[in-house]
Design a protein around this motif. Structure first.
Motif, PDB file in Angstrom:
ATOM      1  N   LEU A 116      -8.943   6.819 -18.986  1.00 45.69           N
ATOM      2  CA  LEU A 116      -8.627   6.451 -17.599  1.00 45.69           C
ATOM      3  C   LEU A 116      -7.944   5.091 -17.561  1.00 45.69           C
ATOM      4  CD1 LEU A 116      -8.945   6.948 -14.499  1.00 45.69           C
ATOM      5  CD2 LEU A 116     -11.128   5.731 -14.663  1.00 45.69           C
ATOM      6  N   ALA A 117      -6.899   5.002 -16.754  1.00 43.86           N
ATOM      7  CA  ALA A 117      -6.222   3.724 -16.521  1.00 43.86           C
ATOM      8  C   ALA A 117      -5.730   3.704 -15.086  1.00 43.86           C
ATOM      9  CB  ALA A 117      -5.059   3.530 -17.483  1.00 43.86           C
ATOM     10  N   ILE A 118      -5.840   2.563 -14.452  1.00 44.22           N
ATOM     11  CA  ILE A 118      -5.467   2.429 -13.043  1.00 44.22           C
ATOM     12  C   ILE A 118      -4.566   1.216 -12.880  1.00 44.22           C
ATOM     13  CG2 ILE A 118      -6.318   2.099 -10.691  1.00 44.22           C
ATOM     14  CD1 ILE A 118      -8.980   3.322 -11.632  1.00 44.22           C
ATOM     15  N   GLY A 119      -3.488   1.394 -12.153  1.00 42.57           N
ATOM     16  CA  GLY A 119      -2.584   0.298 -11.837  1.00 42.57           C
ATOM     17  C   GLY A 119      -2.461   0.128 -10.337  1.00 42.57           C
ATOM     18  N   HIS A 120      -2.425  -1.119  -9.874  1.00 43.20           N
ATOM     19  CA  HIS A 120      -2.311  -1.415  -8.444  1.00 43.20           C
ATOM     20  C   HIS A 120      -0.943  -2.043  -8.194  1.00 43.20           C
ATOM     21  CE1 HIS A 120      -6.570  -0.503  -7.822  1.00 43.20           C
ATOM     22  NE2 HIS A 120      -6.776  -1.118  -8.978  1.00 43.20           N
ATOM     23  N   LEU A 121      -0.182  -1.410  -7.318  1.00 42.04           N
ATOM     24  CA  LEU A 121       1.232  -1.737  -7.122  1.00 42.04           C
ATOM     25  C   LEU A 121       1.476  -2.355  -5.751  1.00 42.04           C
ATOM     26  CD1 LEU A 121       4.265  -1.379  -7.981  1.00 42.04           C
ATOM     27  CD2 LEU A 121       4.141   0.907  -6.954  1.00 42.04           C
ATOM     28  N   ASP A 122       2.213  -3.454  -5.721  1.00 39.78           N
ATOM     29  CA  ASP A 122       2.634  -4.110  -4.481  1.00 39.78           C
ATOM     30  C   ASP A 122       4.151  -3.996  -4.365  1.00 39.78           C
ATOM     31  OD1 ASP A 122       1.921  -6.302  -2.254  1.00 39.78           O
ATOM     32  OD2 ASP A 122       3.766  -6.905  -3.256  1.00 39.78           O
ATOM     33  N   VAL A 123       4.626  -3.586  -3.192  1.00 43.51           N
ATOM     34  CA  VAL A 123       6.060  -3.402  -2.959  1.00 43.51           C
ATOM     35  C   VAL A 123       6.469  -4.192  -1.728  1.00 43.51           C
ATOM     36  CG1 VAL A 123       7.924  -1.727  -2.618  1.00 43.51           C
ATOM     37  CG2 VAL A 123       5.866  -1.055  -3.871  1.00 43.51           C
ATOM     38  N   ARG A 124       7.604  -4.903  -1.799  1.00 44.93           N
ATOM     39  CA  ARG A 124       8.139  -5.651  -0.654  1.00 44.93           C
ATOM     40  C   ARG A 124       9.566  -5.186  -0.382  1.00 44.93           C
ATOM     41  NH1 ARG A 124       3.798  -9.235   1.169  1.00 44.93           N
ATOM     42  NH2 ARG A 124       2.294  -8.824  -0.488  1.00 44.93           N
ATOM     43  N   ILE A 125       9.881  -5.043   0.909  1.00 44.47           N
ATOM     44  CA  ILE A 125      11.208  -4.565   1.308  1.00 44.47           C
ATOM     45  C   ILE A 125      11.767  -5.436   2.427  1.00 44.47           C
ATOM     46  CG2 ILE A 125      10.831  -2.168   0.613  1.00 44.47           C
ATOM     47  CD1 ILE A 125      10.133  -1.606   3.581  1.00 44.47           C
ATOM     48  N   ALA A 126      13.095  -5.387   2.594  1.00 43.11           N
ATOM     49  CA  ALA A 126      13.752  -6.218   3.603  1.00 43.11           C
ATOM     50  C   ALA A 126      14.202  -5.432   4.824  1.00 43.11           C
ATOM     51  CB  ALA A 126      14.959  -6.933   2.982  1.00 43.11           C
ATOM     52  N   THR A 127      14.370  -4.112   4.697  1.00 42.68           N
ATOM     53  CA  THR A 127      14.858  -3.299   5.811  1.00 42.68           C
ATOM     54  C   THR A 127      14.019  -2.037   5.958  1.00 42.68           C
ATOM     55  OG1 THR A 127      16.410  -1.968   4.502  1.00 42.68           O
ATOM     56  CG2 THR A 127      17.213  -4.093   5.325  1.00 42.68           C
ATOM     57  N   LEU A 128      14.092  -1.436   7.129  1.00 38.51           N
ATOM     58  CA  LEU A 128      13.361  -0.192   7.379  1.00 38.51           C
ATOM     59  C   LEU A 128      13.856   0.929   6.472  1.00 38.51           C
ATOM     60  CD1 LEU A 128      13.173  -0.241  11.288  1.00 38.51           C
ATOM     61  CD2 LEU A 128      11.232  -0.377   9.714  1.00 38.51           C
ATOM     62  N   GLU A 129      15.167   0.960   6.223  1.00 38.84           N
ATOM     63  CA  GLU A 129      15.743   2.008   5.389  1.00 38.84           C
ATOM     64  C   GLU A 129      15.193   1.966   3.965  1.00 38.84           C
ATOM     65  OE1 GLU A 129      18.065   1.280   8.888  1.00 38.84           O
ATOM     66  OE2 GLU A 129      17.502  -0.096   7.266  1.00 38.84           O
ATOM     67  N   GLN A 130      14.897   0.772   3.484  1.00 39.17           N
ATOM     68  CA  GLN A 130      14.393   0.621   2.118  1.00 39.17           C
ATOM     69  C   GLN A 130      12.992   1.206   1.954  1.00 39.17           C
ATOM     70  OE1 GLN A 130      14.717  -3.581   1.449  1.00 39.17           O
ATOM     71  NE2 GLN A 130      16.902  -3.497   0.974  1.00 39.17           N
ATOM     72  N   ALA A 131      12.255   1.357   3.060  1.00 37.31           N
ATOM     73  CA  ALA A 131      10.905   1.921   2.971  1.00 37.31           C
ATOM     74  C   ALA A 131      10.959   3.348   2.445  1.00 37.31           C
ATOM     75  CB  ALA A 131      10.224   1.873   4.337  1.00 37.31           C
ATOM     76  N   LYS A 132      11.801   4.176   3.036  1.00 35.63           N
ATOM     77  CA  LYS A 132      11.929   5.568   2.588  1.00 35.63           C
ATOM     78  C   LYS A 132      12.512   5.631   1.175  1.00 35.63           C
ATOM     79  CE  LYS A 132      12.382   7.624   7.190  1.00 35.63           C
ATOM     80  NZ  LYS A 132      13.232   8.432   8.095  1.00 35.63           N
ATOM     81  N   GLU A 133      13.470   4.745   0.920  1.00 38.34           N
ATOM     82  CA  GLU A 133      14.095   4.703  -0.408  1.00 38.34           C
ATOM     83  C   GLU A 133      13.058   4.424  -1.488  1.00 38.34           C
ATOM     84  OE1 GLU A 133      16.910   1.606  -2.934  1.00 38.34           O
ATOM     85  OE2 GLU A 133      17.070   1.633  -0.746  1.00 38.34           O
ATOM     86  N   MET A 134      12.208   3.427  -1.253  1.00 33.72           N
ATOM     87  CA  MET A 134      11.225   3.046  -2.264  1.00 33.72           C
ATOM     88  C   MET A 134      10.116   4.091  -2.385  1.00 33.72           C
ATOM     89  SD  MET A 134      12.583   0.550  -3.606  1.00 33.72           S
ATOM     90  CE  MET A 134      11.274   0.267  -4.764  1.00 33.72           C
ATOM     91  N   GLU A 135       9.721   4.659  -1.283  1.00 35.49           N
ATOM     92  CA  GLU A 135       8.718   5.725  -1.342  1.00 35.49           C
ATOM     93  C   GLU A 135       9.189   6.857  -2.260  1.00 35.49           C
ATOM     94  OE1 GLU A 135       8.106   6.839   2.714  1.00 35.49           O
ATOM     95  OE2 GLU A 135       6.395   5.500   2.977  1.00 35.49           O
ATOM     96  N   LYS A 136      10.447   7.247  -2.093  1.00 33.22           N
ATOM     97  CA  LYS A 136      11.007   8.337  -2.890  1.00 33.22           C
ATOM     98  C   LYS A 136      11.071   7.964  -4.369  1.00 33.22           C
ATOM     99  CE  LYS A 136      15.030  11.419  -3.147  1.00 33.22           C
ATOM    100  NZ  LYS A 136      16.345  11.763  -2.550  1.00 33.22           N
ATOM    101  N   LYS A 137      11.515   6.746  -4.662  1.00 35.79           N
ATOM    102  CA  LYS A 137      11.666   6.322  -6.054  1.00 35.79           C
ATOM    103  C   LYS A 137      10.310   6.197  -6.758  1.00 35.79           C
ATOM    104  CE  LYS A 137      16.155   3.981  -5.709  1.00 35.79           C
ATOM    105  NZ  LYS A 137      16.877   2.699  -5.845  1.00 35.79           N
ATOM    106  N   ILE A 138       9.337   5.673  -6.054  1.00 37.51           N
ATOM    107  CA  ILE A 138       8.001   5.529  -6.650  1.00 37.51           C
ATOM    108  C   ILE A 138       7.405   6.901  -6.933  1.00 37.51           C
ATOM    109  CG2 ILE A 138       5.627   4.754  -6.192  1.00 37.51           C
ATOM    110  CD1 ILE A 138       6.957   2.424  -4.569  1.00 37.51           C
ATOM    111  N   GLU A 139       7.575   7.820  -5.999  1.00 37.79           N
ATOM    112  CA  GLU A 139       7.080   9.185  -6.203  1.00 37.79           C
ATOM    113  C   GLU A 139       7.773   9.852  -7.391  1.00 37.79           C
ATOM    114  OE1 GLU A 139       7.703  11.020  -2.449  1.00 37.79           O
ATOM    115  OE2 GLU A 139       6.002  10.007  -1.474  1.00 37.79           O
ATOM    116  N   GLN A 140       9.075   9.597  -7.545  1.00 36.33           N
ATOM    117  CA  GLN A 140       9.822  10.178  -8.666  1.00 36.33           C
ATOM    118  C   GLN A 140       9.314   9.640 -10.004  1.00 36.33           C
ATOM    119  OE1 GLN A 140      13.859   9.194  -7.605  1.00 36.33           O
ATOM    120  NE2 GLN A 140      14.213  11.153  -6.543  1.00 36.33           N
TER     121      GLN A 140
END
Length: 389
Positions: free
Chosen positions: A244-268
């Protein structure tokens, strides 16, 4: 009432609050903070609605019965980031014009400031304090997951949102913040003895390491995107392939559009394993949208500057990468200013401090700002009613 003459009294209340352990997961401590501050608002005729919570402190909604549609929403949080026992180890102290202690600037000084700003307005004979509605939430430091729906619901119809995070070290208020999200990556592998039969193991730590490298490759600081796995857990023994291994990730964005972009990339990144035989579970979301400096916020900032100038205070604004509840009201299109609390620094550390001279100064600024905005709100609503008629 001269606010400056109330400094000793304000510091006594602040000491009482700082010496209460009220970390986000300490429900009893946060509820204690709420019980300490509630009588001050009841003395002003406010009614307090308690929103019970199971795992965090209860949220408080403070309203005046004479106002059914107040124009100003104030948001302040009662929780801190500190572990139980910190208040005993590092209690409230004063040295060389500064006050120290856990949560002294983020944001227990702001709780005191809100209380005394409203008492100042009442004692001056001004009923504008009745135009204010206040939310004291208990989970801001861990993402405001249970209080966000309350903030957004109560913000509907408000013209102005005043967020009581501390002012920056130079006294600047905040007009722009990056959005942020939190994720947890949980990897399940297969344990094995690393000396006797390592080939039978499937290392969860190795898989998490692959994910960390790929996630950090998503950083794009020029676009205001920051990705950081800031905490990891895993393994049972140095001679055991980790299951078992667990990682805790923090993400910061500058625009609303980047929220969906980062969600998709992290899921990928987390959709498939690099180490055969391991499984990945991704939880979390982009919890706070960015606070953008739009026309409404700029107009509100100009009012803050004018009120400050009348008090002999030069007010500047700034942007920051840290998240706050200002993001929620700003995303709703409400004129929002953050950082309206007293001045201090080193928040979330054992060196956290308040500049004592700013406690009364910023309380007076808040009171005068409420007075101005209440009048502006009346004008705007009268104008809207005339148009409707």
């Amino acid at each position: 009432m001269d606010v400056h003459l109330k400094e000793k009294e304000m510091l006594e209340l602040l000491e009482r609050l700082v010496n209460i352990d009220s970390g986000s997961h300490n429900k009893q401590g946060v509820d204690h903070v709420g019980k300490v501050i509630s009588p001050y608002f009841e003395q002003l005729g406010f009614q307090i609605e308690r929103k019970p919570q199971e795992s965090v402190g209860d949220h408080l909604i403070v309203r005046h019965p004479s106002q059914h549609h107040p124009s100003i929403l104030i948001v302040a949080h009662m929780d801190t980031v500190f572990e139980d026992g910190t208040a005993v180890k590092r209690p409230f102290t004063i040295k060389n014009g500064r006050a120290y202690g856990p949560g002294v600037i983020d944001m227990k000084a702001s709780l005191v400031s809100v209380i005394y700003a409203l008492h100042y307005l009442k004692q001056c004979g001004l009923d504008v304090y009745e135009h204010v509605q206040i939310i004291f939430n208990s989970d801001e430091e861990i993402g405001s997951h249970t209080s966000r729906p309350i903030i957004e619901s109560e913000a509907v119809g408000k013209l102005y949102a005043l967020i009581m995070e501390p002012a920056r070290r130079d006294g600047s208020v905040v007009t722009e913040r990056r959005g942020n999200g939190r994720y947890t990556i949980e990897v399940h592998g297969k344990a094995a003895h690393s000396g006797i039969e390592p080939e039978k193991g499937r290392s969860a730590i190795e898989e998490l390491a692959h994910k960390i490298v790929k996630l950090h490759e998503l950083n794009d600081h020029e676009r205001g995107i920051s990705v950081n796995v800031g905490m990891i857990e895993g393994g049972d023994a140095v001679n055991t392939v980790s299951a078992l291994a667990i990682g805790h990730l923090d993400v910061r964005i500058a625009t609303l559009e980047q929220a969906k972009e980062m969600e998709k990339k992290i899921e990928q990144v987390c959709a498939s394993a690099d180490v055969s035989g391991t499984d990945i579970e991704l939880t979390g979301d982009m919890s706070r949208p960015p606070m953008l400096k739009n026309e409404k916020t700029e107009a509100l900032f100009q009012i803050v500057k004018q009120v400050g100038a009348e008090l002999g205070i030069t007010i500047k604004d700034t942007k920051t990468g840290g998240g706050s509840d200002a993001s929620f009201t700003s995303a709703m299109g409400i004129a929002t200013i953050d950082g309206l609390g007293p001045i201090g620094g080193n928040a979330h550390s054992d060196k956290e401090y308040l500049e004592i001279s700013s406690l009364t100064e910023r309380t007076l600024l808040l009171a005068k700002l409420i007075e101005r905005l209440a009048l502006e709100g009346k004008k705007q609503k009268n104008s809207e009613n005339q148009v409707i008629q």
